[in-house]
Design an enzyme around this catalytic site. Structure first.
Site, PDB file in Angstrom:
ATOM      1  N   ASP A 147       1.377  -1.026  -0.248  1.00 17.62           N
ATOM      2  CA  ASP A 147      -0.106   0.260   0.220  1.00 17.62           C
ATOM      3  C   ASP A 147       1.222   0.981  -0.379  1.00 17.62           C
ATOM      4  O   ASP A 147       2.111   1.343   0.334  1.00 17.62           O
ATOM      5  CB  ASP A 147      -1.299   0.292   1.502  1.00 17.62           C
ATOM      6  CG  ASP A 147      -1.755  -1.216   1.167  1.00 17.62           C
ATOM      7  OD1 ASP A 147      -2.088  -1.605   0.440  1.00 17.62           O
ATOM      8  OD2 ASP A 147      -2.295  -1.484   2.107  1.00 17.62           O
TER       9      ASP A 147
HETATM   10  N1  URA Z   1      -1.650  -5.969   3.627  1.00 23.57           N
HETATM   11  C1  URA Z   1      -1.800  -4.653   3.414  1.00 23.57           C
HETATM   12  O1  URA Z   1      -3.136  -4.490   3.948  1.00 23.57           O
HETATM   13  N2  URA Z   1      -1.177  -3.701   3.212  1.00 23.57           N
HETATM   14  C2  URA Z   1      -0.368  -4.320   2.815  1.00 23.57           C
HETATM   15  O2  URA Z   1       0.893  -3.149   1.913  1.00 23.57           O
HETATM   16  C3  URA Z   1       1.139  -5.037   2.563  1.00 23.57           C
HETATM   17  C4  URA Z   1       0.182  -6.331   3.626  1.00 23.57           C
END
Ligand code: URA
Length: 237
Positions: free
Chosen positions: A103
């Site tokens: 993310d």
């Molecule tokens: N899980 C998440 O919620 N975000 C990420 O970036 C990676 C795994």
């Protein structure tokens, strides 16, 4: 292989620029100037130099990035800076792409490569490559949560996750945890905590399969994988 292809591969500019470079006579194969871009050389036997510096051909590039928050895991985006935008030109010329997504606000280990075969192996849902994250959670993470994660939790879309390993490092108003998941659903770690009524306030990936984040990399820094890391990754099944 053609000499102009090598120079383009190594980031020596556009076709026109490569042509100019060759014309100037500074590109040498086994110490002899080569001015014609269509001339061939043998990557395993011949030595190509520019100003005496050896130019080696490589097909693939493998980079470990400590992803900083605020950049997105894509190759292009009209609004935001991407993980490819922060690469040096010498590396970007290989047209690499991130292996999977973190993310925008997530930090940590991100592999960036142009090796589609390896990428496929690592991302294939069938392979269940484990990924470990460190997270700070708002609220108190309990042994009940550890058990729920161990059994698999049901996400907001009804999907039941595979068992995940949750380790509590510190529990209190906020909790420090490590979690290992075998899948890579969209926002998976955040949604897993939502399913037990908690919120992730910081998330950082520590490992992917046998590949561990090099903690000496500052946020936004990256380096090529070592041969050892690459072998480990390729042999991981
Ligand atoms: N899980 C998440 O919620 N975000 C990420 O970036 C990676 C795994």
């Amino acid at each position: 292989m053609r000499i102009d292809k090598l120079l383009a591969n190594r980031g020596y500019g556009s076709r026109k620029e490569v042509k100019k470079l060759l014309k100037s006579g500074i590109v040498k194969v086994n110490n002899k100037p080569v001015k014609d871009g269509s001339a061939h050389f043998n990557p395993t036997e011949d030595t190509v130099t520019i100003h005496g510096e050896v130019i080696e051909y490589k097909e693939f590039i493998y980079l470990m990035l400590n992803k900083p928050p605020g950049v997105i895991s894509a190759t292009e985006d009209s609004m935001h800076e991407t993980v490819i935008d922060i690469l040096e030109l010498d590396d970007a010329v290989y047209n690499p792409f991130p292996v999977g997504r973190l993310d925008k606000d997530t930090e940590g280990l991100l592999l960036i490569t142009n090796d589609g075969g390896l990428t496929h192996q690592l991302l294939s849902p069938k392979k269940h490559v484990p990924k470990t994250y460190f997270a700070v959670i708002e609220g108190e993470v309990t042994t009940d949560d550890v058990m729920s994660f161990h059994e698999g939790v049901v996400l907001d879309d009804g999907y039941k996750t595979m068992p995940a390993k949750l380790v509590i490092q510190k529990s209190g108003l906020t909790s420090d945890i490590e979690v290992t998941i075998m899948e890579g659903k969209f926002h998976q770690v955040k949604r897993m905590f939502e399913s037990v009524g908690k919120r992730v306030i910081y998330l950082k990936r520590l490992s992917m399969g046998p590949l561990q984040l090099d903690e000496s990399l500052e946020l936004g820094e990256y380096r090529e994988l070592t041969n050892e890391e690459l072998e480990l990754l390729k042999n991981h099944h």
